[in-house]
Design an enzyme around this catalytic site. Structure first.
Site, PDB file in Angstrom:
ATOM      1  N   SER A 118       0.826  -1.203   0.000  1.00  0.00           N
ATOM      2  CA  SER A 118       0.000   0.000   0.000  1.00  0.00           C
ATOM      3  C   SER A 118       0.864   1.258   0.000  1.00  0.00           C
ATOM      4  CB  SER A 118      -0.947  -0.048   1.204  1.00  0.00           C
ATOM      5  OG  SER A 118      -2.190   0.510   0.875  1.00  0.00           O
ATOM      6  N   LYS A 170     -21.961  17.721   7.074  1.00  0.00           N
ATOM      7  CA  LYS A 170     -20.850  18.020   7.979  1.00  0.00           C
ATOM      8  C   LYS A 170     -20.495  16.844   8.876  1.00  0.00           C
ATOM      9  CE  LYS A 170     -17.712  20.519   9.894  1.00  0.00           C
ATOM     10  NZ  LYS A 170     -16.450  20.760   9.156  1.00  0.00           N
TER      11      LYS A 170
END
Length: 292
Positions: A118, A170
């Site tokens: 990764s 949000k």
């Protein structure tokens, strides 16, 4: 009592001064061994007398110190990492590219001892040559974000969430509310964009065709033999092969490999001493974040 401010005109982050230790070999041509170990994440690691040093910052300091030393012609990035946060992985990759760009005869060699997956594989894409030990694990080209949802549990025990936001998006992935499909779609768009960047970096470095890249970039991991067959790495070997390749590439018989350590002074050590009986609780990161 008198107080004084101690400072230096030298920009310590731009041109860090580190202590150099000879690690292997000899000669006038230098190569720096820089470890990339553990999860790639900003934050302090344990040090002398409990000092707290940001691991990413220290690694970047090492790359910059090598870049400013004209005698250094190679960096060997020694990798044992499962990856980690996206931005630090990209910063390491870019810093290594700048090292090579700073002079025509400089190279970067990546050497995987155990895991190069990764984000650490992303960083290794700056290398001119990638060597892994026979038992190394390679790959995991992908992006993820992970979170827990406690809505069912909190309903059962009677806990209620009170969150005041300035907009409906949000509190994305709020663990106390049902997962919003619109939020999943938004996050998937971000994941796909970040994945595309990862693939483009690997494709350019390893010279893959688009269809080859799509097949290999599904998050799977590979053994060293498989990685070599798929052109994810260049060679299987040990440290001796790393030293030999570095010398051959630089056109010399021997290379002096060095390591860096931080300079320590009394004031910095004193300020970082922790009480011996202090116990620190370690908890996993609570907030979701994008990860390579």
């Amino acid at each position: 009592l008198h107080s004084a401010t101690l400072y230096s005109e030298r920009p310590t982050d731009e041109k860090p001064v580190l202590v150099e230790h000879v690690s292997f070999g000899h000669g006038d041509v230098k190569a720096v061994r820089i470890p990339l170990e553990g999860v790639i994440m900003r934050g302090p690691g344990a040090g002398l007398l409990g000092s707290r040093v940001d691991r990413i910052q220290h690694l970047m300091h090492q790359i910059r110190a090598a870049t400013h030393d004209e005698a250094v012609r190679a960096i060997v990035l020694e990798i044992d990492s499962p990856g980690g946060a996206i931005t630090p992985s990209d910063e390491i990759y870019r810093a290594l590219c700048r090292f090579k760009e700073s002079a025509e005869d400089r190279i970067v060699v990546a050497f995987a001892k155990d895991i190069m997956a990764s984000g650490s594989y992303y960083a290794a894409m700056a290398a001119d040559w990638i060597i892994t030990e026979p038992t190394s694990i390679v790959g995991s080209i992908g992006v993820m974000i992970q979170s827990l949802n406690w809505k069912a549990l909190t309903d059962d025990i009677g806990l209620r969430d009170v969150t005041i936001t300035s907009g409906k998006n949000k509190d994305m992935l709020n663990p106390f509310r049902e997962v919003n499909p619109e939020h999943v779609t938004m996050l998937q768009t971000l994941i796909d964009s970040m994945h595309s960047r990862f693939k483009s970096i690997v494709q350019e470095s390893r010279q893959f065709q688009v269809d080859e890249m799509d097949e290999l970039a599904d998050g799977r991991i590979f053994s060293a033999d498989q990685a070599l067959d798929f052109n994810l790495i260049d060679q299987i070997g040990y440290w001796d092969e790393v030293a030999e390749y570095t010398a051959d590439s630089l056109g010399v018989e021997t290379v002096k490999f060095v390591r860096y350590s931080r300079q320590a002074d009394f004031f910095s050590l004193f300020s970082q001493i922790r009480v011996p009986i202090q116990i620190e609780a370690k908890f996993p990161e609570s907030e979701p974040r994008f990860m390579y």
